[in-house]
Scaffold this active site. Sequence first.
Site, PDB file in Angstrom:
ATOM      1  N   ALA A   1       0.740  -1.361   0.098  1.00 29.57           N
ATOM      2  CA  ALA A   1      -0.097   0.265  -0.023  1.00 29.57           C
ATOM      3  C   ALA A   1       0.808   1.202   0.131  1.00 29.57           C
ATOM      4  O   ALA A   1       1.963   1.451   0.513  1.00 29.57           O
ATOM      5  CB  ALA A   1      -0.816   0.021   1.279  1.00 29.57           C
TER       6      ALA A   1
ATOM      7  N   GLY B   1       0.945  -5.070   1.014  1.00 26.51           N
ATOM      8  CA  GLY B   1      -0.277  -5.186   0.129  1.00 26.51           C
ATOM      9  C   GLY B   1       0.143  -5.866  -1.458  1.00 26.51           C
ATOM     10  O   GLY B   1      -0.583  -6.285  -1.923  1.00 26.51           O
TER      11      GLY B   1
ATOM     12  N   GLU C   1      -0.044  -9.283  -1.030  1.00 25.99           N
ATOM     13  CA  GLU C   1      -1.317  -9.514  -0.706  1.00 25.99           C
ATOM     14  C   GLU C   1      -2.213  -9.705  -2.060  1.00 25.99           C
ATOM     15  O   GLU C   1      -2.957 -10.412  -2.229  1.00 25.99           O
ATOM     16  CB  GLU C   1      -2.133  -8.882   0.268  1.00 25.99           C
TER      17      GLU C   1
ATOM     18  N   GLU D   1       4.145  -5.171   7.285  1.00 28.15           N
ATOM     19  CA  GLU D   1       3.132  -4.090   7.985  1.00 28.15           C
ATOM     20  C   GLU D   1       3.417  -3.970   9.388  1.00 28.15           C
ATOM     21  O   GLU D   1       3.358  -2.983  10.166  1.00 28.15           O
ATOM     22  CB  GLU D   1       1.790  -4.596   7.959  1.00 28.15           C
TER      23      GLU D   1
HETATM   24  N1  3HC Z   1       4.602   3.340  -0.016  1.00 28.20           N
HETATM   25  C1  3HC Z   1       4.935   4.854  -0.250  1.00 28.20           C
HETATM   26  N2  3HC Z   1       6.273   5.174  -0.271  1.00 28.20           N
HETATM   27  C2  3HC Z   1       7.085   4.064  -0.355  1.00 28.20           C
HETATM   28  C3  3HC Z   1       6.766   2.704  -0.115  1.00 28.20           C
HETATM   29  C4  3HC Z   1       5.346   2.410   0.355  1.00 28.20           C
HETATM   30  N3  3HC Z   1       4.864   1.080   0.529  1.00 28.20           N
HETATM   31  N4  3HC Z   1       7.917   1.769   0.075  1.00 28.20           N
HETATM   32  C5  3HC Z   1       8.810   2.789  -0.350  1.00 28.20           C
HETATM   33  N5  3HC Z   1       8.389   3.846  -0.567  1.00 28.20           N
HETATM   34  C6  3HC Z   1       9.392   5.245  -0.984  1.00 28.20           C
HETATM   35  C7  3HC Z   1      10.118   5.659   0.109  1.00 28.20           C
HETATM   36  O1  3HC Z   1       9.531   6.387   1.124  1.00 28.20           O
HETATM   37  C8  3HC Z   1      11.312   6.204  -0.750  1.00 28.20           C
HETATM   38  O2  3HC Z   1      10.760   7.245  -0.942  1.00 28.20           O
HETATM   39  P1  3HC Z   1      11.896   8.713  -1.268  1.00 28.20           P
HETATM   40  O3  3HC Z   1      12.684   8.272  -2.372  1.00 28.20           O
HETATM   41  O4  3HC Z   1      10.990   9.745  -1.552  1.00 28.20           O
HETATM   42  O5  3HC Z   1      12.604   8.873   0.057  1.00 28.20           O
HETATM   43  C9  3HC Z   1      11.349   5.376  -1.906  1.00 28.20           C
HETATM   44  O6  3HC Z   1      10.107   4.703  -1.854  1.00 28.20           O
HETATM   45  C10 3HC Z   1      12.394   4.250  -1.888  1.00 28.20           C
HETATM   46  O7  3HC Z   1      12.340   3.728  -0.873  1.00 28.20           O
HETATM   47  P2  3HC Z   1      13.653   3.253  -0.078  1.00 28.20           P
HETATM   48  O8  3HC Z   1      14.573   4.357   0.174  1.00 28.20           O
HETATM   49  O9  3HC Z   1      13.332   2.303   1.088  1.00 28.20           O
HETATM   50  O10 3HC Z   1      14.325   2.084  -1.420  1.00 28.20           O
HETATM   51  P3  3HC Z   1      14.910   0.776  -1.087  1.00 28.20           P
HETATM   52  O11 3HC Z   1      15.354   0.253  -2.199  1.00 28.20           O
HETATM   53  O12 3HC Z   1      16.155   0.800  -0.184  1.00 28.20           O
HETATM   54  O13 3HC Z   1      13.650  -0.359  -0.208  1.00 28.20           O
HETATM   55  C11 3HC Z   1      11.969  -1.211  -0.370  1.00 28.20           C
HETATM   56  C12 3HC Z   1      12.868  -0.460  -1.194  1.00 28.20           C
HETATM   57  C13 3HC Z   1      12.591  -2.718   0.072  1.00 28.20           C
HETATM   58  C14 3HC Z   1      10.516  -1.443  -0.949  1.00 28.20           C
HETATM   59  C15 3HC Z   1      11.481  -0.446   1.022  1.00 28.20           C
HETATM   60  O14 3HC Z   1      11.075   0.933   0.498  1.00 28.20           O
HETATM   61  C16 3HC Z   1      10.475  -1.089   1.915  1.00 28.20           C
HETATM   62  O15 3HC Z   1      10.496  -2.066   2.647  1.00 28.20           O
HETATM   63  N6  3HC Z   1       9.108  -0.250   1.698  1.00 28.20           N
HETATM   64  C17 3HC Z   1       8.119  -0.627   2.625  1.00 28.20           C
HETATM   65  C18 3HC Z   1       7.416  -1.821   2.539  1.00 28.20           C
HETATM   66  C19 3HC Z   1       6.161  -1.754   3.287  1.00 28.20           C
HETATM   67  O16 3HC Z   1       6.188  -1.531   4.426  1.00 28.20           O
HETATM   68  N7  3HC Z   1       5.199  -2.350   2.769  1.00 28.20           N
HETATM   69  C20 3HC Z   1       3.861  -2.517   3.546  1.00 28.20           C
HETATM   70  C21 3HC Z   1       3.031  -1.390   3.298  1.00 28.20           C
HETATM   71  S1  3HC Z   1       1.535  -1.436   4.301  1.00 28.20           S
HETATM   72  C22 3HC Z   1       0.571  -2.283   3.470  1.00 28.20           C
HETATM   73  O17 3HC Z   1       1.022  -2.772   2.413  1.00 28.20           O
HETATM   74  C23 3HC Z   1      -0.774  -2.282   4.182  1.00 28.20           C
HETATM   75  C24 3HC Z   1      -1.698  -3.397   3.411  1.00 28.20           C
HETATM   76  O18 3HC Z   1      -1.405  -4.774   4.113  1.00 28.20           O
HETATM   77  C25 3HC Z   1      -3.122  -3.177   3.811  1.00 28.20           C
END
Ligand code: 3HC
Length: 703
Positions: A62, A103, A106, A126
């Site tokens: 997400a 997500g 998922e 998450e």
């Molecule tokens: N949403 C919005 N922005 C995101 C994002 C996300 N899920 N994941 C990464 N980004 C953004 C970062 O903020 C960053 O933005 P910036 O360049 O403006 O600072 C950019 O993407 C690049 O991210 P990283 O600097 O972290 O890049 P890496 O290559 O080091 O890592 C990654 C990539 C492994 C995908 C890491 O970003 C990560 O772990 N992201 C989070 C993943 C996450 O937590 N997903 C779950 C979201 S909650 C969800 O899905 C709810 C659902 O169950 C309903």
Amino acid sequence: MTSLDYSLQQEVAVIAFASPPVNSLGHGLRSALVEALERAKRDDKVAAVVLIGANATFCAGADIKEFGTSAMSRGPGLPTLNATIESLGKPVVAAIEGVALGGGLELAMSCHHRVAQSGARLGLPEVKLGLLPGAGGTQRLPRLIGIENALNIMLSGEPLPAKMFQGSPLLDAVVDHDLLDTAIAVAKQSAAAHQAGSRLPRARDLKIRELDLQALCQFARNTVKTAFKPYPAPAAIVDAVEYGAQHGFAAGLEEENRLFRGLLVDPVSASLRHIFFADRAAARIKDLSPDIKPSAFEKVAIIGAGTMGTGIAINFLTAGIETRLLEVNQEALDRGVERIQKYFEGRVKKGKLTADKAQGMAKNLVPVLDYAQISDVDLVIEAVFEDMAIKKSVFSQLDSVMREGAILATNTSTLDIDEIAATTKRAEDVIGLHFFSPANVMKLLEVVRGKKTSLQVLATAMALAKKIRKTAVVSGVCDGFIGNRMINQYSAQALAMLEEGASPQQIDAAIEKFGFAMGPFRMSDLAGNDIGWHIRKRQLAEGKLTRTSLIADRLCELGRFGQKTGAGWYDYRLGDRHAHVSEVVEKLIAEQRTASGVSTRSLDDAEIVDRLVFSLVNEGAKILQEGIAQRASDIDLVYLTGYGFPIWRGGPMHYAESRSLYEVARRMREFATLPSADEAFWQPADLLQQCIAAGHGFDGGAA
Ligand code: 3HC
Ligand code: NAI
């Protein structure tokens, strides 16, 4: 910018989507995907669908930026997107490259088949954002890989390599090459089987086979309640899984959704999401153009093989970088080398490193006694005694021997970096790299930017921090930089409360209950009470301090420097780091209170915590106002990674916003009216007052 490409490869519709950089599922992408899926459903020429990320990654979940905004609830939501796939009536195959997280995974689990590239990583992270997988993850993953495995993945939040799931119903195939072709082949095969009468495989239809469901979930619940006490998400994950296993998929989805919404508005999730973005924002330097690329660095030198020098050296050695260590004499050098060798031996003994790897790392250590032997390195970090005259003499020697373009860094914790730089003819190459003790353990690195430090040097320092896996935060030059300048106010407040009637153990217990790893007195005993004593003496001499703490000074005059002398604010017994209440200290405090004629009163925990935390906040606001820190979230990161501030509270500045800045300033004014209060201390910083007047937070967001 979201983009989606819809193409036909014979009877297979290939939907290639992108929402760079990580294809997060914001409203735009969700809408585009539903529209494309419905188009494929309507098109009689289409027998199956492949979903693939157009930019070498599948999806990171997400869009976290949408959380808490109206965009999140703009239809279609993720559950609708997933339901659209499941009920499409034609097989949908997820082709996974890069990551499928949260997500994103998922979404893939709602598809009828999943094919992954061998290098892909899958996970449900998450929990790290204080949430549970809210788009069916708690229901589909246990049905695909079993409850225990699914719980482990959801509770750790760690992404795992696709190869680990080879052969499980989570992945139909893991391939080294030809991801799209394989996905198309799987799609065609599935369409043929479906047309021949087979049901489309759906995770929701799989049976959960777990004989000891209740016992397993109870065990997991008990474990997470102990291990993650202040965090509500882990227990909610267990609840959602158990509920779905007992009441069926549809009821499980509803329960998951209910729990997800509750967590989303919980302050813990707000703090963890704040940290996620703070972590990434800290790497951005406002005036540093992306065109300025970091210089290459292969060799470093450390001057001074004491506590910090050896800890700093371990970081570079662990990263496989050649490290020269320079000391004043052979004896000091040998001591430093021995300490580093012992560290690597300890890692091997604890099973954290293989003997081969440890040897490989230690082999890069080059002990030297002569500046000529370090002249060719790319970066030199000075970690000698905290004495301006000694530092200046080191830097003038460096200036005369180091190659042109080498970075000259100091690990000073308090001294003026501009003054140190002025002793060289290359101030633009001088920077502060303020590591925290123990330097090989603590994540924080304050990158201190002098007035003349060049952007090139700054960019290289940030890259170097990443290489040695530190959290780098840029600070301007001031007494104590971001972290220690704030902690000085916090310590002053702790000492003031001591004079007013609180005991060290009461103050420590109150702030530890708030969540700090260690209270100010236990922390001071660990770091050495003499450090604060020297700082107070210097600041008094420089006119930066108007009054000192007589109790703390007297403690040091008695030689009670803390754990290292077996006595400080507490008593310590040989071989035992436990802090025991000290009768000597109790007597000393009572005597000093009588001598200064203070009438004591009892302080409650709420006052103690607010005075300590808001003293950090007020100084943090001044630091921000002066441009020493780039943003409030950087200050939070300093406190979270360097000072044991409770993670689930998001750092002092975020915590202040969550309490409302108005309330914070009101409390400060209240403290200013207390008997024996320092009114000037509690004058709310200008920036704090400006934020309140403008109705926004420190970084311009919600207050
Ligand atoms: N949403 C919005 N922005 C995101 C994002 C996300 N899920 N994941 C990464 N980004 C953004 C970062 O903020 C960053 O933005 P910036 O360049 O403006 O600072 C950019 O993407 C690049 O991210 P990283 O600097 O972290 O890049 P890496 O290559 O080091 O890592 C990654 C990539 C492994 C995908 C890491 O970003 C990560 O772990 N992201 C989070 C993943 C996450 O937590 N997903 C779950 C979201 S909650 C969800 O899905 C709810 C659902 O169950 C309903
Ligand atoms: P330390 O006393 O353990 O080590 C200093 C070392 O420098 C000694 O081994 C000494 O022999 C050597 N040295 C002195 N003059 C030298 C010279 N001219 N050339 C080469 N070596 C020389 O001190 P520590 O604690 O390691 O501190 C070093 C620096 O790190 C100080 O500036 C201190 O403020 C800073 N710092 C210390 C922290 C701590 O918690 N100890 C935390 C962060 C920064």
